[in-house]
Write an enzyme that holds these catalytic residues in place. Structure first.
Site, PDB file in Angstrom:
ATOM      1  N   HIS A   1      -6.803 -10.538   6.894  1.00 18.06           N
ATOM      2  CA  HIS A   1      -5.675  -9.599   7.096  1.00 18.06           C
ATOM      3  C   HIS A   1      -6.116  -8.173   6.702  1.00 18.06           C
ATOM      4  CE1 HIS A   1      -1.608  -8.063   6.953  1.00 18.06           C
ATOM      5  NE2 HIS A   1      -1.055  -9.253   7.100  1.00 18.06           N
TER       6      HIS A   1
ATOM      7  N   GLU B   1      -6.458  -7.727  12.366  1.00 20.94           N
ATOM      8  CA  GLU B   1      -6.783  -8.956  11.650  1.00 20.94           C
ATOM      9  C   GLU B   1      -7.433  -9.992  12.563  1.00 20.94           C
ATOM     10  OE1 GLU B   1      -2.943 -10.194  10.089  1.00 20.94           O
ATOM     11  OE2 GLU B   1      -2.306  -8.118  10.081  1.00 20.94           O
TER      12      GLU B   1
HETATM   13  O1  TA6 Z   1      -0.087  -9.922   9.886  1.00 18.29           O
HETATM   14  C1  TA6 Z   1       1.127  -9.324  10.099  1.00 18.29           C
HETATM   15  C2  TA6 Z   1       2.142  -9.919   9.150  1.00 18.29           C
HETATM   16  O2  TA6 Z   1       2.244 -11.300   9.343  1.00 18.29           O
HETATM   17  C3  TA6 Z   1       3.465  -9.182   9.352  1.00 18.29           C
HETATM   18  O3  TA6 Z   1       4.414  -9.937  10.032  1.00 18.29           O
HETATM   19  C4  TA6 Z   1       3.855  -8.712   7.972  1.00 18.29           C
HETATM   20  O4  TA6 Z   1       4.841  -9.415   7.375  1.00 18.29           O
HETATM   21  C5  TA6 Z   1       2.527  -8.711   7.252  1.00 18.29           C
HETATM   22  O5  TA6 Z   1       1.738  -9.717   7.800  1.00 18.29           O
HETATM   23  C6  TA6 Z   1       2.513  -8.741   5.736  1.00 18.29           C
HETATM   24  O6  TA6 Z   1       2.792  -9.985   5.189  1.00 18.29           O
HETATM   25  P1  TA6 Z   1       2.896 -10.149   3.635  1.00 18.29           P
HETATM   26  O7  TA6 Z   1       3.223 -11.596   3.391  1.00 18.29           O
HETATM   27  O8  TA6 Z   1       1.580  -9.752   3.032  1.00 18.29           O
HETATM   28  O9  TA6 Z   1       3.999  -9.219   3.171  1.00 18.29           O
END
Ligand code: TA6
Length: 312
Positions: free
Chosen positions: A167, A271
């Site tokens: 991520h 990501e």
């Molecule tokens: O990768 C994108 C995502 O899944 C978004 O939908 C957003 O919520 C982000 O990740 C962050 O997630 P987190 O659980 O780290 O707040």
């Protein structure tokens, strides 16, 4: 081929959490917290930070660290019944002193091998034995490579299935001036409309509002062009078919307690992921997913912000 032993420093990070520091020639460095197996810093030869770490990041388990490179395993987002993005990002990893050999093309020995195995509690939530090995390497050209090897070590004969993402939060000078190349004309699932499937139109992807898309069956190389910084990030990936592009923009940022209100202007998540087709491993089988990040001056492509040349 790197034949030397790995070279890294073990140090105390924020709140006394253990971190690993990798150093390469000419000031280049990277930092990895054992908490989450989480890369929090990647610096170039000018000491410039290339990853975005939230101005409000909390370095306190069980909250995952906001920014850098969180690892999403064994579940991406809410594609399953586990906590969002799985548990690997808020477990304490260990240094793996004797990993199975992993060939590398770099002459650099600035790398570390980490390992995560499930705890008793993890096994209650996700009843599968696994070994998740990850090598973080800083190459001789400053490139950052993360190689994950996930093995099914179940003794009950059962396969398991997972989704996965690196991520990565890239640091950008101004999100409004950023373009992503390599994803145009591809299909994506839009998280903002119940994961409805669309096809990307037009040229490069630019940003002027909240974006949260899962691009499917993406190429092995994606470029992120930062016009203001005249810098291009090149993402190379292997074993990871999908690519998520996320920026929360202003309103959504205010709902995320550990993200500064203005952070969205200076970050972009691209990501490398395996989501649409989850990975299934039988006992004894291993999956490998590799991410290589490099940052090159945009003048690299003859003074023009021409990603095609970078992607070629
Ligand atoms: O990768 C994108 C995502 O899944 C978004 O939908 C957003 O919520 C982000 O990740 C962050 O997630 P987190 O659980 O780290 O707040």
């Amino acid at each position: 081929m790197a034949t030397e032993r790995p070279s890294f420093e073990l140090a105390k990070g924020i709140n006394g959490l253990d971190k690993i520091i990798l150093r390469e020639s000419r000031n280049r460095s990277a930092e990895v917290y054992l908490y989450g197996g989480h890369v929090t810093s990647w610096k170039n030869e000018n000491g410039e930070e290339l990853l975005h770490l939230s101005s409000k990041a909390v370095f306190k388990p069980p909250k995952p660290i906001r920014g850098g490179i969180p690892l999403c395993f064994p579940q991406f987002s809410n594609f399953g019944t586990l906590e969002s993005h799985g548990f690997a990002r808020n477990r304490i990893w260990e240094v793996d002193a004797s990993p199975p050999p992993l060939p590398t093309n770099s002459s650099s020995n600035a790398y570390v091998d980490l390992i995560l195995r499930p705890s008793e509690d993890d096994l209650k939530a996700w009843p599968h034995n696994f070994e998740f090995r990850m090598r973080v390497a800083l190459g001789s050209e400053g490139e950052l490579t993360l190689t994950s090897r996930i093995r099914n070590t179940n003794s009950d004969g059962k396969p398991f299935t997972f989704t996965f993402a690196y991520h990565t939060y890239f640091s950008v000078s101004d999100i409004s001036e950023v373009r992503v190349e390599g994803l145009e004309t591809l299909d994506y699932l839009d998280n903002l409309t119940n994961r409805e499937r669309f096809t990307e139109q037009g040229d490069a992807i630019t940003f002027e509002s909240e974006t949260d898309k899962i691009y499917l069956s993406t190429p092995a190389k994606i470029a992120i062009l930062d016009h203001e910084k005249k810098r291009t990030f090149v993402v190379r990936k292997d074993g990871l078919a999908d690519a998520v592009v996320w920026n929360p923009w202003d309103k959504r940022s205010k709902t995320i307690s550990d993200l500064g209100d203005e952070d969205y202007k200076h970050m972009l998540c691209v990501e490398a992921a395996a989501i649409e087709r989850p990975i299934t491993l039988k006992p004894g089988e291993e999956w490998k997913g590799r991410l290589e990040l490099s940052a090159v001056p945009s003048s690299y492509s003859s003074g023009q912000l021409d990603p095609k040349k970078v992607l070629e």
